[in-house]
Design a protein around this motif. Sequence first.
Motif, PDB file in Angstrom:
ATOM      1  N   ARG A   1      -6.780  60.752  -1.902  1.00 42.32           N
ATOM      2  CA  ARG A   1      -6.733  61.630  -0.601  1.00 42.32           C
ATOM      3  C   ARG A   1      -7.593  62.707  -1.623  1.00 42.32           C
ATOM      4  O   ARG A   1      -7.915  64.176  -0.708  1.00 42.32           O
ATOM      5  N   PHE A   2      -7.804  63.014  -2.873  1.00 39.99           N
ATOM      6  CA  PHE A   2      -8.598  64.379  -3.142  1.00 39.99           C
ATOM      7  C   PHE A   2      -9.927  63.157  -2.818  1.00 39.99           C
ATOM      8  O   PHE A   2     -10.794  64.431  -2.945  1.00 39.99           O
ATOM      9  N   TRP A   3     -10.798  62.500  -3.600  1.00 37.37           N
ATOM     10  CA  TRP A   3     -11.636  62.371  -3.950  1.00 37.37           C
ATOM     11  C   TRP A   3     -12.506  61.578  -2.434  1.00 37.37           C
ATOM     12  O   TRP A   3     -13.546  61.917  -2.173  1.00 37.37           O
TER      13      TRP A   3
ATOM     14  N   TYR B   1     -12.077  68.148   3.355  1.00 37.23           N
ATOM     15  CA  TYR B   1     -11.259  67.479   2.040  1.00 37.23           C
ATOM     16  C   TYR B   1     -10.904  67.723   0.477  1.00 37.23           C
ATOM     17  O   TYR B   1     -11.920  68.638   0.353  1.00 37.23           O
ATOM     18  N   GLN B   2      -9.906  67.708  -0.068  1.00 38.26           N
ATOM     19  CA  GLN B   2      -9.952  67.807  -1.208  1.00 38.26           C
ATOM     20  C   GLN B   2     -11.219  68.580  -2.361  1.00 38.26           C
ATOM     21  O   GLN B   2     -11.951  69.325  -2.510  1.00 38.26           O
TER      22      GLN B   2
ATOM     23  N   TRP C   1     -14.700  70.714  -1.343  1.00 38.77           N
ATOM     24  CA  TRP C   1     -14.493  71.566  -1.709  1.00 38.77           C
ATOM     25  C   TRP C   1     -14.510  71.975  -3.221  1.00 38.77           C
ATOM     26  O   TRP C   1     -15.339  73.134  -3.564  1.00 38.77           O
TER      27      TRP C   1
END
Length: 351
Positions: A13-15, A299-300, A303
């Motif tokens: 979900r981060f990458w 997405y994370q 940013w």
Amino acid sequence: MTSSISAWIWSERFWLPENVSWADMEHPPPGVEYPRVGHMLYALPLAAGVHLVRRLFERLVAKPCAHILQIQAGVPRQAQPNTVLEGLYQSKTCPDTRQLEGLSKQLDWDVRKIQRWFRIRRNQDRPSMQKKFCESMWRFTFYLGIFIYAIRHLWVSPWMWDTRQCWHNYPFQPLTSGQYNYYVAELAFYWSLMFSQFTDIKRKDFIIMLVHHMATIILITFSYANNMLRAGTLVMCLHDASDIFLEAAKLANYAKYQKLCDALFLVFSISFFVTRLVIYPFWIIYSVLFESWEIIGPYQAWWLLNGLLLVLQTLHIIWFYLITRIAIKAIFKGKVSKDDRSDIESKTHTH
């Protein structure tokens, strides 16, 4: 414990964008390869190789060129041996008034004599013109070579002419050999700069350059792991373009070809402004911020990428301010006398 930390570091979900998993990236279609962060580990031993090549280049190529141009190593005046002053010098090269007075009483020396000793001792540690020439010639050679390689690769790439192509079918974009070689070479070079910065000529912008190298290494590794290679190659190529002229101007300055130095510095100033204050923010950052938002959505990790790009842009503004100061001085003095993005050598012009 270890698995939970690893899962947190490599959180999908981060990458990755929404509805994309690491499993998707690990099983590309036949004949296609996607970037893997493990590929970047090869850059660490390669950085040692780059450093070795640099030492050989400086000794076998740059130094003979310096001799041809009559750039001598020079032997600085030696300070009078004194264990007390040498002990303080190792911890503080410029003692304050209180320390000078204490040393004066301890050694029964005049304060001015002690100040003179420290000035001579500092001059001993300053690099010779020949050493600075060799360092700049190495950087000039690398920047020129890697820029030519990058342009050959990018010239036939559609995303150089249409940045929206950086995000079409992202992140399922195949890794090419040209992209891989370019990334590994750049990362190895910046790792070698990071390590050698502590042994090279000490510059006034040491902290800024340290931040720059760290941000660059993180950005290169991050963009590779995240398969943002198309935008990443454009960013690296832009940065190398103006650095070529900066190092060329320094070489001309060290060789005392002042008119050539002035001309090259003017070209550098223009290229720096165009590449880093026009093309970079209004072409690259615009694409990463707005075109990617439109095509793939934020997405994370998106940013974080934009944050790093903006850090570099902030550094560009600081450096251009310093460049402008030099240009203003050159207008009044009639020549480029020194580089404010320079080392302790600049102090010798003011004493």
